[in-house]
Design a protein around this motif. Sequence first.
Motif, PDB file in Angstrom:
ATOM      1  N   ASP A  79       8.740  -4.734  14.473  1.00 25.19           N
ATOM      2  CA  ASP A  79       8.943  -4.501  13.034  1.00 25.19           C
ATOM      3  C   ASP A  79       7.702  -3.901  12.394  1.00 25.19           C
ATOM      4  OD1 ASP A  79      11.482  -5.490  13.229  1.00 25.19           O
ATOM      5  OD2 ASP A  79      10.985  -7.487  12.449  1.00 25.19           O
ATOM      6  N   MET A  80       6.540  -4.372  12.789  1.00 24.97           N
ATOM      7  CA  MET A  80       5.289  -3.834  12.253  1.00 24.97           C
ATOM      8  C   MET A  80       5.107  -2.380  12.683  1.00 24.97           C
ATOM      9  SD  MET A  80       2.421  -4.443  10.570  1.00 24.97           S
ATOM     10  CE  MET A  80       1.746  -6.103  10.625  1.00 24.97           C
ATOM     11  N   ILE A  81       5.357  -2.100  13.946  1.00 24.02           N
ATOM     12  CA  ILE A  81       5.217  -0.726  14.455  1.00 24.02           C
ATOM     13  C   ILE A  81       6.211   0.207  13.760  1.00 24.02           C
ATOM     14  CG2 ILE A  81       5.474   0.723  16.511  1.00 24.02           C
ATOM     15  CD1 ILE A  81       4.434  -1.676  18.132  1.00 24.02           C
ATOM     16  N   ALA A  82       7.438  -0.264  13.549  1.00 23.65           N
ATOM     17  CA  ALA A  82       8.448   0.553  12.875  1.00 23.65           C
ATOM     18  C   ALA A  82       8.024   0.873  11.446  1.00 23.65           C
ATOM     19  CB  ALA A  82       9.789  -0.168  12.888  1.00 23.65           C
ATOM     20  N   ALA A  83       7.394  -0.091  10.777  1.00 21.16           N
ATOM     21  CA  ALA A  83       6.951   0.151   9.401  1.00 21.16           C
ATOM     22  C   ALA A  83       5.910   1.257   9.339  1.00 21.16           C
ATOM     23  CB  ALA A  83       6.381  -1.141   8.806  1.00 21.16           C
ATOM     24  N   ILE A  84       4.985   1.276  10.305  1.00 16.45           N
ATOM     25  CA  ILE A  84       3.960   2.321  10.325  1.00 16.45           C
ATOM     26  C   ILE A  84       4.576   3.672  10.672  1.00 16.45           C
ATOM     27  CG2 ILE A  84       1.900   3.126  11.560  1.00 16.45           C
ATOM     28  CD1 ILE A  84       1.345   0.987   9.494  1.00 16.45           C
ATOM     29  N   ARG A  85       5.512   3.694  11.600  1.00 14.66           N
ATOM     30  CA  ARG A  85       6.145   4.966  11.975  1.00 14.66           C
ATOM     31  C   ARG A  85       6.950   5.560  10.816  1.00 14.66           C
ATOM     32  NH1 ARG A  85       7.663   3.155  18.151  1.00 14.66           N
ATOM     33  NH2 ARG A  85       5.763   4.009  19.102  1.00 14.66           N
ATOM     34  N   GLN A  86       7.476   4.702   9.945  1.00  7.14           N
ATOM     35  CA  GLN A  86       8.166   5.228   8.768  1.00  7.14           C
ATOM     36  C   GLN A  86       7.194   5.896   7.808  1.00  7.14           C
ATOM     37  OE1 GLN A  86      10.310   1.977   7.042  1.00  7.14           O
ATOM     38  NE2 GLN A  86      12.017   2.102   8.486  1.00  7.14           N
ATOM     39  N   LEU A  87       5.968   5.376   7.754  1.00  6.95           N
ATOM     40  CA  LEU A  87       4.964   5.985   6.892  1.00  6.95           C
ATOM     41  C   LEU A  87       4.438   7.294   7.460  1.00  6.95           C
ATOM     42  CD1 LEU A  87       2.795   2.898   5.880  1.00  6.95           C
ATOM     43  CD2 LEU A  87       4.396   4.142   4.456  1.00  6.95           C
ATOM     44  N   TYR A  88       4.405   7.377   8.795  1.00  3.79           N
ATOM     45  CA  TYR A  88       3.853   8.535   9.477  1.00  3.79           C
ATOM     46  C   TYR A  88       4.896   9.086  10.452  1.00  3.79           C
ATOM     47  CZ  TYR A  88      -0.690   7.169   7.626  1.00  3.79           C
ATOM     48  OH  TYR A  88      -1.723   6.848   6.798  1.00  3.79           O
ATOM     49  N   PRO A  89       5.913   9.754   9.944  1.00  3.90           N
ATOM     50  CA  PRO A  89       6.953  10.260  10.843  1.00  3.90           C
ATOM     51  C   PRO A  89       6.461  11.391  11.746  1.00  3.90           C
ATOM     52  CG  PRO A  89       7.304  11.027   8.596  1.00  3.90           C
ATOM     53  CD  PRO A  89       6.195  10.052   8.545  1.00  3.90           C
ATOM     54  N   PHE A  90       5.346  12.023  11.358  1.00  4.66           N
ATOM     55  CA  PHE A  90       4.798  13.119  12.174  1.00  4.66           C
ATOM     56  C   PHE A  90       3.472  12.665  12.778  1.00  4.66           C
ATOM     57  CE2 PHE A  90       7.061  14.911   8.510  1.00  4.66           C
ATOM     58  CZ  PHE A  90       8.127  15.511   9.189  1.00  4.66           C
TER      59      PHE A  90
ATOM     60  N   HIS B 134       0.841  -1.202   0.000  1.00  5.32           N
ATOM     61  CA  HIS B 134       0.000   0.000   0.000  1.00  5.32           C
ATOM     62  C   HIS B 134       0.880   1.257   0.000  1.00  5.32           C
ATOM     63  CE1 HIS B 134      -4.005  -1.624   0.232  1.00  5.32           C
ATOM     64  NE2 HIS B 134      -3.757  -2.321   1.333  1.00  5.32           N
ATOM     65  N   ALA B 135       1.900   1.244   0.822  1.00  5.52           N
ATOM     66  CA  ALA B 135       2.779   2.415   0.910  1.00  5.52           C
ATOM     67  C   ALA B 135       3.513   2.663  -0.400  1.00  5.52           C
ATOM     68  CB  ALA B 135       3.779   2.224   2.048  1.00  5.52           C
ATOM     69  N   ARG B 136       4.012   1.591  -1.015  1.00  8.45           N
ATOM     70  CA  ARG B 136       4.744   1.733  -2.274  1.00  8.45           C
ATOM     71  C   ARG B 136       3.833   2.209  -3.410  1.00  8.45           C
ATOM     72  NH1 ARG B 136       9.430  -1.604  -2.506  1.00  8.45           N
ATOM     73  NH2 ARG B 136       9.465  -1.251  -4.768  1.00  8.45           N
ATOM     74  N   ARG B 137       2.556   1.955  -3.262  1.00 12.35           N
ATOM     75  CA  ARG B 137       1.598   2.432  -4.260  1.00 12.35           C
ATOM     76  C   ARG B 137       1.143   3.860  -3.960  1.00 12.35           C
ATOM     77  NH1 ARG B 137      -3.312  -1.283  -5.335  1.00 12.35           N
ATOM     78  NH2 ARG B 137      -3.315  -0.078  -7.265  1.00 12.35           N
ATOM     79  N   GLY B 138       1.731   4.475  -2.949  1.00 12.46           N
ATOM     80  CA  GLY B 138       1.359   5.838  -2.591  1.00 12.46           C
ATOM     81  C   GLY B 138       0.023   5.929  -1.902  1.00 12.46           C
ATOM     82  N   ASP B 139      -0.302   4.933  -1.090  1.00 10.08           N
ATOM     83  CA  ASP B 139      -1.607   4.858  -0.436  1.00 10.08           C
ATOM     84  C   ASP B 139      -1.419   4.631   1.068  1.00 10.08           C
ATOM     85  OD1 ASP B 139      -4.272   4.627   0.130  1.00 10.08           O
ATOM     86  OD2 ASP B 139      -4.604   2.807  -1.048  1.00 10.08           O
ATOM     87  N   PRO B 140      -0.848   5.621   1.793  1.00  8.16           N
ATOM     88  CA  PRO B 140      -0.598   5.430   3.224  1.00  8.16           C
ATOM     89  C   PRO B 140      -1.868   5.294   4.052  1.00  8.16           C
ATOM     90  CG  PRO B 140      -0.176   7.701   2.598  1.00  8.16           C
ATOM     91  CD  PRO B 140      -0.398   6.952   1.317  1.00  8.16           C
ATOM     92  N   SER B 141      -2.995   5.839   3.577  1.00  9.29           N
ATOM     93  CA  SER B 141      -4.232   5.719   4.358  1.00  9.29           C
ATOM     94  C   SER B 141      -4.695   4.262   4.431  1.00  9.29           C
ATOM     95  CB  SER B 141      -5.326   6.604   3.749  1.00  9.29           C
ATOM     96  OG  SER B 141      -5.614   6.193   2.419  1.00  9.29           O
ATOM     97  N   ASN B 142      -4.607   3.540   3.308  1.00 10.45           N
ATOM     98  CA  ASN B 142      -4.973   2.129   3.336  1.00 10.45           C
ATOM     99  C   ASN B 142      -3.946   1.310   4.096  1.00 10.45           C
ATOM    100  OD1 ASN B 142      -7.502   1.450   2.222  1.00 10.45           O
ATOM    101  ND2 ASN B 142      -6.769   1.914   0.164  1.00 10.45           N
ATOM    102  N   ALA B 143      -2.682   1.755   4.079  1.00 12.23           N
ATOM    103  CA  ALA B 143      -1.659   1.074   4.873  1.00 12.23           C
ATOM    104  C   ALA B 143      -2.003   1.174   6.358  1.00 12.23           C
ATOM    105  CB  ALA B 143      -0.284   1.686   4.600  1.00 12.23           C
TER     106      ALA B 143
END
Length: 246
Positions: free
Chosen positions: A228-239, A197-206
């Motif tokens: 690892d799962m939590i880190a992946a989400i934090r990379q998508l939403y750094p703020f 989802h993130a690679r497709r530019g869709d962070p909301s669905n991620a």
Amino acid sequence: MPTRPTPGAHPVELRVIGAFQTRFDGHVRTLPHSAERLIAVVALIGPLARSYAGRLLWPDAPAARARANLRAALARSGVAGAGIVHISGEVLSLGDQVVLDVDTARAWIDETIYDSSQAVVSPPPPTVGRPLLAGWDDEWLDGPRERLQMLQAQALETAAERLLAANQPAEAMPYAMTAVELQPWSESANRLLIEIHARRGDPSNALRRYRRFCRALELELGVQPGPDMIAAIRQLYPFGNPLTEK
């Protein structure tokens, strides 16, 4: 895995993924359920001794009754005469001309998981993602079902990862989604789907996928996602802190 039919033989198609079905020269043949159960156990467990087949098929019956039931099933069904089941003394095995759909699924699984030299992902057979003998509740099926489900999920994840590495997230999506359907509690499969989802530019669905996974883990297993799962989400939403929103 090589196909079973010998040159010049008329193949019998045996389907045990999804609904049970036998086809002779392309035509569906209906069999008694006792014959279906006997064929299925030989196809998925065999070759096996008659006594063991009887115990698997009639686990609550005394040994003598199970043997009698097996003899009756063999006699009434005609599976030996039709070449579906081969009898050699006390051993039952699948006939040489039987084409088994599980063999095709396993061949794709092995190629996808173990043949890393393949640059292109081969499309899976249409049976991949479906359960063994849907609707049957025989206890002996638990092991084969679990093994096939886990191997299918692993192969689907591997295919999705390979496509993602080739910068094809859209093509990777259906593989990852089916892997999650097969193993809904798998953190690796859900994390892969989030990354797609993130690679497709869709962070909301991620994020939606992450929250759904969190709720499922909490309700069903009483645990939280790993680091690892939590880190992946934090990379998508750094703020901000989307992890606290459920």
